[in-house]
Design a protein around this motif. Structure first.
Motif, PDB file in Angstrom:
ATOM      1  N   UNK A 403     101.909 -22.760  18.195  1.00 26.57           N
ATOM      2  CA  UNK A 403     100.854 -23.781  18.221  1.00 26.57           C
ATOM      3  C   UNK A 403      99.518 -23.146  18.603  1.00 26.57           C
ATOM      4  N   UNK A 404      99.538 -22.236  19.579  1.00 25.71           N
ATOM      5  CA  UNK A 404      98.307 -21.556  19.976  1.00 25.71           C
ATOM      6  C   UNK A 404      97.798 -20.642  18.864  1.00 25.71           C
ATOM      7  N   UNK A 405      98.709 -19.972  18.145  1.00 25.05           N
ATOM      8  CA  UNK A 405      98.300 -19.122  17.025  1.00 25.05           C
ATOM      9  C   UNK A 405      97.643 -19.944  15.927  1.00 25.05           C
ATOM     10  N   UNK A 406      98.202 -21.121  15.653  1.00 23.03           N
ATOM     11  CA  UNK A 406      97.630 -21.970  14.611  1.00 23.03           C
ATOM     12  C   UNK A 406      96.199 -22.371  14.951  1.00 23.03           C
ATOM     13  N   UNK A 407      95.927 -22.505  16.227  1.00 21.77           N
ATOM     14  CA  UNK A 407      94.580 -22.880  16.643  1.00 21.77           C
ATOM     15  C   UNK A 407      93.676 -21.706  16.951  1.00 21.77           C
ATOM     16  N   UNK A 408      94.113 -20.488  16.654  1.00 22.47           N
ATOM     17  CA  UNK A 408      93.336 -19.269  16.918  1.00 22.47           C
ATOM     18  C   UNK A 408      92.930 -19.146  18.381  1.00 22.47           C
ATOM     19  N   UNK A 409      93.813 -19.585  19.276  1.00 17.35           N
ATOM     20  CA  UNK A 409      93.477 -19.535  20.695  1.00 17.35           C
ATOM     21  C   UNK A 409      93.767 -18.179  21.325  1.00 17.35           C
ATOM     22  N   UNK A 410      94.716 -17.438  20.788  1.00 16.61           N
ATOM     23  CA  UNK A 410      95.116 -16.202  21.446  1.00 16.61           C
ATOM     24  C   UNK A 410      94.073 -15.098  21.285  1.00 16.61           C
ATOM     25  N   UNK A 411      93.454 -15.006  20.131  1.00 15.00           N
ATOM     26  CA  UNK A 411      92.331 -14.089  19.921  1.00 15.00           C
ATOM     27  C   UNK A 411      92.625 -12.673  20.426  1.00 15.00           C
ATOM     28  N   UNK A 412      93.747 -12.130  20.002  1.00 17.26           N
ATOM     29  CA  UNK A 412      94.115 -10.762  20.367  1.00 17.26           C
ATOM     30  C   UNK A 412      94.843 -10.635  21.689  1.00 17.26           C
ATOM     31  N   UNK A 413      94.922 -11.724  22.455  1.00 18.33           N
ATOM     32  CA  UNK A 413      95.643 -11.682  23.718  1.00 18.33           C
ATOM     33  C   UNK A 413      97.126 -11.917  23.482  1.00 18.33           C
ATOM     34  N   UNK A 414      97.937 -11.451  24.419  1.00 17.52           N
ATOM     35  CA  UNK A 414      99.342 -11.829  24.381  1.00 17.52           C
ATOM     36  C   UNK A 414      99.475 -13.268  24.866  1.00 17.52           C
ATOM     37  N   UNK A 415     100.606 -13.857  24.593  1.00 20.53           N
ATOM     38  CA  UNK A 415     100.839 -15.255  24.963  1.00 20.53           C
ATOM     39  C   UNK A 415     100.706 -15.472  26.467  1.00 20.53           C
ATOM     40  N   UNK A 416     101.375 -14.622  27.263  1.00 20.66           N
ATOM     41  CA  UNK A 416     101.339 -14.808  28.712  1.00 20.66           C
ATOM     42  C   UNK A 416      99.990 -14.411  29.311  1.00 20.66           C
ATOM     43  N   UNK A 417      99.286 -13.504  28.667  1.00 19.40           N
ATOM     44  CA  UNK A 417      97.932 -13.192  29.126  1.00 19.40           C
ATOM     45  C   UNK A 417      97.028 -14.411  28.962  1.00 19.40           C
ATOM     46  N   UNK A 418      97.178 -15.101  27.846  1.00 17.17           N
ATOM     47  CA  UNK A 418      96.389 -16.320  27.613  1.00 17.17           C
ATOM     48  C   UNK A 418      96.690 -17.364  28.690  1.00 17.17           C
ATOM     49  N   UNK A 419      97.983 -17.570  28.993  1.00 14.82           N
ATOM     50  CA  UNK A 419      98.340 -18.553  30.017  1.00 14.82           C
ATOM     51  C   UNK A 419      97.725 -18.183  31.363  1.00 14.82           C
ATOM     52  N   UNK A 420      97.731 -16.879  31.672  1.00 22.58           N
ATOM     53  CA  UNK A 420      97.162 -16.446  32.949  1.00 22.58           C
ATOM     54  C   UNK A 420      95.646 -16.625  32.969  1.00 22.58           C
ATOM     55  N   UNK A 421      94.984 -16.268  31.863  1.00 24.70           N
ATOM     56  CA  UNK A 421      93.529 -16.405  31.790  1.00 24.70           C
ATOM     57  C   UNK A 421      93.097 -17.853  31.963  1.00 24.70           C
ATOM     58  N   UNK A 422      93.833 -18.760  31.334  1.00 23.46           N
ATOM     59  CA  UNK A 422      93.488 -20.182  31.388  1.00 23.46           C
ATOM     60  C   UNK A 422      94.090 -20.887  32.606  1.00 23.46           C
ATOM     61  N   UNK A 423      94.905 -20.118  33.380  1.00 25.53           N
ATOM     62  CA  UNK A 423      95.570 -20.677  34.567  1.00 25.53           C
ATOM     63  C   UNK A 423      96.368 -21.928  34.202  1.00 25.53           C
ATOM     64  N   UNK A 424      97.117 -21.819  33.099  1.00 25.41           N
ATOM     65  CA  UNK A 424      97.910 -22.947  32.603  1.00 25.41           C
ATOM     66  C   UNK A 424      99.295 -22.935  33.230  1.00 25.41           C
ATOM     67  N   UNK A 425      99.607 -23.937  33.988  1.00 26.02           N
ATOM     68  CA  UNK A 425     100.938 -24.096  34.553  1.00 26.02           C
ATOM     69  C   UNK A 425     101.835 -24.820  33.542  1.00 26.02           C
ATOM     70  N   UNK A 426     103.147 -24.581  33.571  1.00 22.25           N
ATOM     71  CA  UNK A 426     104.053 -25.215  32.600  1.00 22.25           C
ATOM     72  C   UNK A 426     103.908 -26.732  32.524  1.00 22.25           C
ATOM     73  N   UNK A 427     103.682 -27.371  33.649  1.00 20.47           N
ATOM     74  CA  UNK A 427     103.559 -28.827  33.639  1.00 20.47           C
ATOM     75  C   UNK A 427     102.394 -29.345  32.824  1.00 20.47           C
ATOM     76  N   UNK A 428     101.411 -28.454  32.569  1.00 20.07           N
ATOM     77  CA  UNK A 428     100.222 -28.883  31.834  1.00 20.07           C
ATOM     78  C   UNK A 428     100.441 -28.902  30.328  1.00 20.07           C
TER      79      UNK A 428
END
Length: 580
Positions: A403-428
């Motif tokens: 879903x993140x790839x479809x929206x071009x959100x990762x922009x060269x980042x790994x999946x978990x790097x993106x979650x850490x950068x955005x401080x996204x907790x699983x509940x969100x």
């Protein structure tokens, strides 16, 4: 749930009572989880200083299982403080890296668990190669990884050098930002252990919090882990190491075997303990398990002590020809199991590789494709068919990443790097992804064809695509393997699994596929000690056969069938032979 009474054997009782550090060799099915629970009960009931126990293992599944058993036995609450329950990785992160930081770097450490998937590309037009293919300290290509990407230094030395320099630069930049994965954590901890003043404070803190540290499944240690265990012991911290060295099957991850035996020798003789009874399997399965144990250890033959100790079901040898496995193996195994045990919901067919296991049941695996559409289909199918919470969690992560790839959100980042950068907790985000997974469930009743399912999925995910519905067809393109990816559960319960994936599990019936290419080398090692390089191949078969409780089917290449039969018969194993 009513908890059954636990009557420990003398071997088990000696470990429950042992007041010192210890190296415990436990055979497969030895009931060591019950032993750990009772050891914890003994220690925590007698502890007057408010200290706890650290329970460490090497997989989330093993930690989850131990946690459930500790809670069921009313030994450890859901919030275990001052005790600690977690993987060895999390222990190092929580007690070493987070409080002490990274030597020489001021940034606060951040855990990026999929950092190894970060792309390395020396120029915009160059092929992307993940960071996991390079040595973290030197930037050099890892030979076994380099071949997977078709990079040969002799073909283009300058390009190879450019990749290595870029990999080293990528690693240095990540470290400067405090970005670590679990491989980095071990390197950081080894650095910390040279800083006497800081780690001495840490060792005092660990001693003040924990009565003892119990390391379960220690056969999964690598060399760095063993060095850390030695440091803990040198600091006077009581450490109990529980393992079956013959289940060490993670050489690709730096796993060790000889070093584990060396660690055992550094414990006092009276602290080298053993559990030899098998509470899992029938007598003949126990005999086979012992037959696949290397002679480097003087372990006695396993004795069946559990509820199947009086079942004398024979071992079924299934001969197959040719140089590769076929679906006839799975079909015959299903027939054998049905005749002896009746219908079973799950019959794992175990092999050393995903592809071999899949071929043995005529069933596809997601390793066979790298396309986004099939990856999504496999993830959705896994979410709806998996029986393990861990597998469903992995499926949810895959769907979220797409879903993140479809929206071009990762922009060269790994999946978990993106979650850490955005401080996204699983509940969100997880509830939304679960709703999407349910909306994308496939069934023949809902969709006339796989293509109809794909059109539905495009509609469901179109709002998440960066450029709307006009790009969704390109981003989720048709794939000829889509029907296989959506196949779901095998109607006969046949389930292809790698041996690595079932470590720590057990099943009423198991089919083990001995590999056509190195079964001879495995037998040579057992009979004469030759082919030491195939030690891990032998240990994989040991792990596989020890998963079975009541019925074991072993598929053997035709060229080695006579040798296998002779070895089994010589040990008094009751056999039934079949052909595919």
């Amino acid at each position: 749930m009513t908890r059954r009474m636990f009557a420990p054997t003398p071997d088990q009782q000696s470990i429950i009572d042992h007041k010192f550090g210890a190296f415990v060799s436990a055979c497969a099915g030895a009931g060591k989880t019950e032993v750990l629970v009772e050891r914890a009960r003994r220690v925590l009931n007698n502890e007057k200083l408010g200290r706890g126990i650290a329970f460490l293992s090497f997989t989330n599944a093993a930690v989850d299982e131990l946690g459930k058993r500790l809670q069921l036995a009313n030994v450890l609450p859901s919030i275990p403080f001052p005790s600690f329950l977690g993987t060895f990785d999390r222990f190092l992160w929580h007690f070493f890296v987070q409080p002490l930081g990274i030597p020489g770097i001021t940034c606060v450490p951040r855990l990026i668990v999929d950092k190894e998937q970060r792309s390395v590309r020396p120029s915009p037009k160059a092929q992307e190669i993940p960071l996991e293919c390079f040595n973290r300290e030197t930037g050099a290509f890892l030979a076994h990884k380099r071949r997977l990407h078709g990079v040969d230094p002799q073909d283009d030395p300058s390009l190879t050098q450019a990749y290595c320099q870029k990999a080293l630069e990528t690693q240095k930049q990540a470290m400067a930002r405090g970005e670590l994965d679990f491989d980095d954590i071990r390197a950081v901890v080894k650095q910390q252990l040279t800083l006497n003043q800081e780690v001495r404070v840490l060792s005092r803190a660990l001693s003040a919090r924990f009565v003892e540290i119990i390391v379960d499944e220690a056969q999964d240690c690598n060399q760095s882990d063993i060095e850390i265990l030695d440091w803990l012991r040198d600091e006077g911290i009581r450490v109990k190491v529980i393992c079956d060295p013959h289940q060490s099957i993670f050489e690709f991850r730096g796993g060790v075997t000889d070093q584990l035996f060396a660690l055992r020798s550094r414990f006092r003789v009276e602290d080298q303990l053993r559990i030899s009874g098998n509470f899992r399997s029938t007598p003949h399965i126990c005999k086979v398990v012992s037959l696949f144990r290397s002679k480097d250890d003087d372990a006695p033959e396993d004795q069946a002590l559990g509820r199947y100790r009086n079942e004398m079901t024979p071992i079924h040898l299934l001969e197959y020809g040719g140089n590769s496995v076929t679906a006839a193996i799975g079909a015959k195994a299903h027939q054998i199991v049905r005749e002896h045990l009746g219908p079973v919901d799950l019959l794992p067919v175990l092999a050393t590789t995903k592809d071999a296991a899949a071929k043995a049941v005529g069933y596809p695996l997601d390793s066979e494709t790298k396309g986004r559409t099939c990856t999504l289909a496999f993830a959705v199918t896994s979410f709806h068919t998996s029986t393990e919470a861990h597998d469903r969690g992995k499926a949810i992560d895959k769907i979220h990443r797409i879903v993140l790839e479809l929206g071009d959100h990762l922009d060269g980042q790994s999946y978990h790097q993106y979650l850490a950068e955005k401080e996204l907790e699983p509940g969100a985000w997880r509830p939304r992804i679960i709703r999407l997974a349910r909306a994308m469930e496939y069934s023949a009743e809902r969709f006339a064809t796989p293509d109809a399912w794909l059109e539905h999925v495009r509609t469901v995910l179109s709002p998440f695509a960066a450029k709307g519905s006009s790009s969704i067809r390109r981003r989720l393109s048709n794939d000829k393997k889509l029907s296989q990816a959506l196949a779901g559960k095998h109607p006969n319960g046949l389930t292809p699994r790698t041996i690595h994936s079932v470590k720590g599990l057990q099943f009423p019936a198991v089919c083990v596929v001995m590999p056509p290419r190195n079964t001879k080398a495995i037998l040579d090692l057992l009979e004469s000690g030759q082919n030491k390089a195939d030690g891990e191949s032998l240990r994989k078969i040991y792990v596989a056969v020890s998963r079975a409780e009541r019925l074991l089917v072993i598929a053997v290449p035709k060229s080695q069938m006579t040798r296998v039969k002779a070895r089994f018969a010589g040990a008094g194993v009751k056999l039934v032979e079949h052909k595919t």
